[in-house]
Motif scaffolding. Structure first.
Motif, PDB file in Angstrom:
ATOM      1  N   ASN A  41      -2.551  -7.567   0.465  1.00  0.00           N
ATOM      2  CA  ASN A  41      -3.793  -7.058  -0.136  1.00  0.00           C
ATOM      3  C   ASN A  41      -3.711  -7.040  -1.659  1.00  0.00           C
ATOM      4  N   THR A  44      -7.209  -7.089  -4.704  1.00  0.00           N
ATOM      5  CA  THR A  44      -8.464  -6.866  -3.969  1.00  0.00           C
ATOM      6  C   THR A  44      -9.438  -6.146  -4.898  1.00  0.00           C
ATOM      7  N   PRO A  45     -10.726  -6.417  -4.789  1.00  0.00           N
ATOM      8  CA  PRO A  45     -11.720  -5.696  -5.568  1.00  0.00           C
ATOM      9  C   PRO A  45     -11.847  -4.259  -5.056  1.00  0.00           C
ATOM     10  N   THR A  47     -12.696  -1.067  -3.088  1.00  0.00           N
ATOM     11  CA  THR A  47     -13.202  -0.761  -1.743  1.00  0.00           C
ATOM     12  C   THR A  47     -13.025   0.744  -1.528  1.00  0.00           C
ATOM     13  N   LYS A  49     -11.023   2.041   0.608  1.00  0.00           N
ATOM     14  CA  LYS A  49      -9.593   2.298   0.792  1.00  0.00           C
ATOM     15  C   LYS A  49      -8.872   2.334  -0.559  1.00  0.00           C
ATOM     16  N   HIS A  50      -9.299   1.450  -1.483  1.00  0.00           N
ATOM     17  CA  HIS A  50      -8.707   1.379  -2.832  1.00  0.00           C
ATOM     18  C   HIS A  50      -9.862   1.419  -3.843  1.00  0.00           C
ATOM     19  N   GLY A  53      -9.427  -0.901  -6.718  1.00  0.00           N
ATOM     20  CA  GLY A  53      -8.814  -2.180  -6.380  1.00  0.00           C
ATOM     21  C   GLY A  53      -7.298  -2.100  -6.400  1.00  0.00           C
ATOM     22  N   THR A  54      -6.658  -3.246  -6.221  1.00  0.00           N
ATOM     23  CA  THR A  54      -5.192  -3.298  -6.205  1.00  0.00           C
ATOM     24  C   THR A  54      -4.701  -4.283  -7.259  1.00  0.00           C
ATOM     25  N   GLY A  58      -0.310  -5.604  -4.834  1.00  0.00           N
ATOM     26  CA  GLY A  58      -0.978  -4.854  -3.778  1.00  0.00           C
ATOM     27  C   GLY A  58      -0.949  -3.345  -3.945  1.00  0.00           C
ATOM     28  N   ASP A  60      -2.159   0.284  -5.381  1.00  0.00           N
ATOM     29  CA  ASP A  60      -3.470   0.819  -5.729  1.00  0.00           C
ATOM     30  C   ASP A  60      -3.522   1.156  -7.216  1.00  0.00           C
ATOM     31  N   TYR A 245      -9.995 -13.053 -12.926  1.00  0.00           N
ATOM     32  CA  TYR A 245      -9.844 -11.756 -12.248  1.00  0.00           C
ATOM     33  C   TYR A 245     -10.202 -10.655 -13.244  1.00  0.00           C
ATOM     34  N   THR A 248      -9.490  -6.465 -12.886  1.00  0.00           N
ATOM     35  CA  THR A 248      -8.228  -5.837 -13.320  1.00  0.00           C
ATOM     36  C   THR A 248      -8.313  -5.474 -14.794  1.00  0.00           C
TER      37      THR A 248
END
Lengths: 298, 242
Positions: A41, A44-45, A47, A49-50, A53-54, A58, A60, A245, A248
């Protein structure tokens, strides 16, 4: 109407900054979000859960930023506050020592010159020297360099304030009436209008300390991976910005900006809160005095 | 020392001196661009202030306010690099000298200088000081006398305000400019004294680092002397103004 709107927008801005920073720094995010290395993961953008993002491994972002604030930013701020206060105390001691003691004039001037020279050397160079000699980077050389810098800044700022104010009429009058330097510095200076200047200088120092640490970590001479720092997070994701990206970059820069703005926003809100309380009390005293005057006239 | 060893040392020294000259040139190029941009910004703000000046509000401007916003170069530089590359496909990183023309190297010094001015707070400092000084000098007796004689006050005061503002702002922001210069050279990969210091620190070359420190201190000292000389000269001239 315009000034009413402008001042309220300013308040809302500062409250937002302080609230966001305190939420990021002190909420128990680690109990709700996992932040282990999870290469499945990575990048990731945002979400549920995060939330932010990550990163490239991966982990958090929100938890990493919280760890940065708690393990790096807070010790840096404590050192900054302590060293600024130490600089102020050293300055007051030297001012008192210099009074009526012409023998010490030349050594004190030499001491001031050395301080100005050290303060003019970019702090990056000092940290480079330290890291080269000791073959070690990390938080310690950054803290030592910052302690030196802010002690000297606190010393020179207080000296400037004294050199400016000692020529004022009421300072000289107090001196002629037999008042001591301690009394003038404490009552007219620190409890007087120096307080606002020194608080401004302190909040500026706190902001600069974060940028210096982040810059040194970016260059590889501050906090090293896997310990989190804004600088080393920016450095490890630098090539990703050029590949598109952007989230980030936005997350890290926003977090760094909020952390940099927190000291000045916090001092602004505290100062205005204290001023309002003072004005309320002063207003009540004024009304009482007016009533007393009008009662005497009757 | 044998003849071969002496030739090796001599060639090493000449290589080092050529490299040092290149690093010095890049740092001076960025500082030169900083000066040009600050001059342009001062003139622009003076022009805007003359057009938007309101005499009724002049007294509200307090002379005590002297804040300058400082945004770290670590925030600005990656943002600009990513934006320019993402939107316009322009690479802001410094080119390799061997493959570049003289004019392109000069042009690439613009963005690091602009970021240095923003990060050190020099642009904001110039803007606030120009506004403050214009309002202050407008109400002085010698300006009113000049207006009575039919002279235009904005032409009359231009030189005074711009020189005073630039001297004060540079003196105030110079330490931050130098501190940010090292970081900016590393961010933009500009081959200046700051980038050289970084490389020397990574290879633990303490003598080289000492040499760089001396060069940086010399440039800083020279700029401080220039700023303080101009400030003293202006102070002496302004003593006689009512």
């Amino acid at each position: 109407m315009v000034t009413y709107k402008k001042s309220h927008i300013g308040y809302i801005w500062h409250i937002c900054i302080v609230t966001t920073f305190l939420l990021i720094a002190f909420m128990p995010w680690q109990s709700w979000i996992t932040s282990k290395i999870d290469l499945a993961n990575f990048l990731t953008p945002p979400t549920w859960k995060h939330p932010l993002g990550t990163d490239n491994l991966g982990r958090d972002f929100l938890v990493r930023i919280q760890e940065t604030i708690n393990t790096a930013i807070v010790p840096i701020w404590l050192i900054t506050i302590f060293s600024s206060l130490l600089g102020i105390l050293i300055s007051i001691y030297i001012i008192v020592l210099k009074q009526g003691n012409k023998v010490l004039t030349l050594p004190i001037q030499l001491f001031n010159f050395i301080n100005i020279f050290i303060a003019s050397i970019p702090i990056g160079i000092i940290t480079f020297f330290w890291a080269s000699i000791h073959e070690k980077a990390g938080l310690t050389p950054v803290l030592i360099a910052l302690a030196f810098l802010f002690t000297i800044r606190g010393y020179l700022s207080t000296l400037n304030l004294y050199n400016h104010d000692c020529k004022l009429g009421f300072w000289q009058a107090n001196s002629l009436l037999g008042g001591t330097v301690h009394h003038r510095i404490w009552n007219y200076g620190i409890l007087g209008h120096w307080r606002e200047h020194l608080v401004k200088i302190l909040s500026f120092n706190l902001k600069i300390a974060i940028t210096i640490e982040a810059s040194l970590s970016y260059l590889g001479f501050g906090i090293q991976e896997p310990n989190p720092s804004f600088g080393n997070m920016l450095a490890s994701h630098f090539d990703l910005y050029l590949k598109g990206y952007y989230h980030t970059l936005i997350v890290l820069l926003a977090a760094l900006l909020i952390t940099c703005l927190f000291p000045s926003s916090f001092t602004f809100l505290v100062k205005n809160l204290l001023n309002q309380n003072f004005k309320k009390r002063a207003g009540q005293d004024k009304i009482r005095r007016l009533i007393q005057i009008s009662a005497r006239n009757i | 020392m044998g003849q071969k060893q002496w030739l090796l040392v001599k060639s090493k020294k000449s290589h080092l001196s050529k490299t040092m000259i290149k690093y010095l040139q890049t740092t001076i190029l960025i500082i030169g661009w900083c000066f040009v941009l600050s001059l342009f910004w001062a003139y622009l703000h003076y022009f805007i202030k003359t057009k938007t000046f309101n005499p009724k509000r002049a007294r509200e401007i307090t002379l005590k306010r002297n804040s300058s916003l400082v945004i770290p170069s670590l925030i600005l530089a990656p943002l600009f690099i990513a934006l320019f590359y993402g939107l316009f496909r322009i690479n802001l990183l410094f080119p390799i000298h061997f493959f570049s023309t003289f004019s392109s190297i000069i042009l690439y010094g613009f963005m690091p200088a602009f970021i240095a001015l923003l990060a050190s707070g020099l642009l904001v400092s110039i803007a606030t000081k120009i506004g403050r000084e214009y309002c202050y000098w407008q109400s002085r007796p010698f300006t009113l006398v000049a207006k009575a004689y039919g002279k235009k006050s904005h032409k009359f005061l231009r030189k005074l305000i711009i020189i005073k503002t630039l001297a004060e702002s540079w003196a105030q922001c110079l330490p931050w400019l130098f501190g940010e210069l090292i970081v900016i050279e590393c961010l933009f990969n500009a081959p200046g004294l700051g980038l050289d210091a970084w490389h020397l620190a990574k290879t633990r070359n303490i003598s080289g680092l000492l040499e760089i420190t001396i060069w940086l201190a010399a440039i800083y000292g020279m700029l401080i002397v220039i700023c303080s000389t101009i400030n003293k000269w202006i102070g002496r001239r302004l003593d006689g103004y009512l």
